[in-house]
Design an enzyme around this catalytic site. Structure first.
Site, PDB file in Angstrom:
ATOM      1  N   PHE A  15       0.858  -1.173   0.000  1.00 55.14           N
ATOM      2  CA  PHE A  15       0.000   0.000   0.000  1.00 55.14           C
ATOM      3  C   PHE A  15       0.895   1.223   0.000  1.00 55.14           C
ATOM      4  CE2 PHE A  15       0.522  -1.329   4.382  1.00 55.14           C
ATOM      5  CZ  PHE A  15       0.764  -0.159   5.092  1.00 55.14           C
ATOM      6  N   SER A  16       0.368   2.296  -0.535  1.00 53.01           N
ATOM      7  CA  SER A  16       1.157   3.523  -0.597  1.00 53.01           C
ATOM      8  C   SER A  16       0.325   4.668  -0.054  1.00 53.01           C
ATOM      9  CB  SER A  16       1.578   3.809  -2.038  1.00 53.01           C
ATOM     10  OG  SER A  16       0.438   4.005  -2.842  1.00 53.01           O
ATOM     11  N   GLY A  17       0.971   5.762   0.132  1.00 51.32           N
ATOM     12  CA  GLY A  17       0.286   6.918   0.675  1.00 51.32           C
ATOM     13  C   GLY A  17       0.578   7.054   2.161  1.00 51.32           C
TER      14      GLY A  17
END
Length: 109
Positions: A15-17
């Protein structure tokens, strides 16, 4: 939004952010391979103890066995193209998430 101190995030992927809460990623084996996340259901209690490096699904073994009996390997939606190659050959993150060219498809090729 606004739940970062109330809810943990668990995934077998990336996941990113920005993540301000508890995030646990790269759980393996992956759900698509029949890993533990494949058996988790809405409402299940999962205990996370970061200091002890402990992640525990609070579901009885009998219930997990029952869920596994009804579980089936997801169908791979891509029949051709780069995503089909990736879905056939990519290994789980715990094995490096690299392409394994020694994997044989259903036809024996």
């Amino acid at each position: 939004k606004g739940w970062h101190d109330k809810v943990a995030f668990l995934t077998d992927g990336r996941f990113s952010g920005t993540n301000k809460g508890c995030g646990v990623a790269h759980i393996a084996p992956e759900a698509a391979a029949g890993g533990p996340l494949a058996l988790v259901r809405d409402g299940d209690l999962i205990e996370i103890d970061i200091k002890k490096k402990k992640l525990e699904l609070h579901v009885s073994q009998a219930e997990l066995d029952s869920r596994y009996e009804t579980w089936s390997l997801p169908k791979k939606p891509r029949k051709k193209g780069y995503l089909s190659i990736y879905s056939k050959l990519a290994t789980s993150p715990d094995k490096g998430a690299a392409l394994d060219y020694n994997i044989v498809d259903e036809s024996g090729r």
